[in-house]
Design a protein around this motif. Structure first.
Motif: not given
Length: 295
Positions: A175-180, A145-151, A159-170, A292-293
């Motif tokens: 084509g959306g972007v994660l940026a931090a 539902i999001f175009d961008r996820v940022v932190a 805790h841990p960051r790796s789980t956040f990355l998977k949740e951000a992808l979800r 990352a995309r």
């Protein structure tokens, strides 16, 4: 004396809980906002982006937020999820500049959520800004539902960051972007126990072992989470270096210290009495711009 004893008690309580979200919440509840921001016009709590000529943490804090917006590729129609938003200052900067359509913020610290909600109401952004209490590793949102996820200077605590990355992808659209903007060690071999100064002890107490890795490992984590085209670039010359120059300059300027809340100034001078040791610890830290995309 009573206040000092109470402060020590709160600090001990903050670091002894076994729950990681509670530990981070308590850490950020230690500071009294009225004292912390007495000499400030904003409530940014990031380390700042210190361009040549930048002379105050308000400007540096906003410039770091704008840096994040740039690397994320914000567009006026975007819906953005900001995870670990602090007091939400960056969200209002992005909304005022018409860089995004709507922002959803998620934070573990209720004080921060309450402050951001109050500001959204006072600035007329109630329809374009939603702030919730929640965990970065269990995002309370539907898939895609999001175009961008940022932190912004916050993912080091997740805790841990790796789980956040998977949740951000979800929760990102295809084509959306994660940026931090994130803090990591220059070398993953640096023990977290190295950070002994009061000013930087949060890297010993409130960063999970699982998050303690360098730029190369960060890029691997993004790929393993399912992202493509990861880019993890050091910006420490504009973050940690400027941060250190500003605060060491302030501690040596009696006139500038008068602008601080008296109790905050006293505590600040005491913290920075370890200036040489702080310098040594800063030299072990990296600050990175992460992009990352989602395929």
């Amino acid at each position: 004396m009573l206040r000092k004893v109470q402060s020590i008690g709160k600090a001990i309580q903050a670091v002894t809980t076994s729950d990681p979200d509670t530990r981070v919440r308590r850490l950020y509840e230690l500071a009294d906002p009225e004292r912390q921001f007495a000499h400030r016009t904003t409530r940014y709590i990031n380390i700042g982006y210190w361009e040549d000529g930048t002379r105050d943490p308000d400007r540096a804090g906003e410039d770091l937020a704008l840096k994040l917006a740039d690397i994320a590729g914000f567009k006026p129609g975007h819906t953005v999820l900001d995870v670990g938003f602090g007091y939400g200052e960056q969200d209002f900067a992005w909304l005022r500049g018409n860089r995004i359509h709507k922002v959803h913020g998620l934070e573990v610290t209720p004080r921060h959520v309450d402050g951001a909600r109050a500001q959204a109401e006072s600035e007329g952004f109630r329809e374009r800004a939603e702030f919730l209490v929640g965990s970065a590793t269990e995002l309370p949102f539907e898939d895609g539902i999001f175009d961008r996820v940022v932190a912004l200077d916050s993912a080091l605590h997740f805790h841990p960051r790796s789980t956040f990355l998977k949740e951000a992808l979800r929760v990102l659209k295809p084509g959306g972007v994660l940026a931090a903007i994130d803090t990591i060690p220059l070398s993953g071999d640096t023990p977290r126990d190295t950070f002994r100064t009061k000013r930087l002890s949060l890297y010993r107490f409130s960063v999970p072992d699982a998050n303690w890795y360098d730029r190369r490992a960060y890029a691997r984590q993004l790929l393993e989470a399912g992202f493509t085209d990861p880019d993890v670039t050091s910006i420490r010359d504009r973050t940690w270096e400027g941060w250190y120059r500003y605060w060491t300059g302030l501690v040596g300027d009696p006139e500038a210290l008068k602008e601080l809340h008296p109790e905050a100034a006293q505590e600040f001078v005491k913290e920075w009495s370890e200036q040489e040791r702080i310098r040594q610890e800063v030299d072990l830290l990296d600050s990175v711009a992460v992009v990352a995309r989602k395929p």
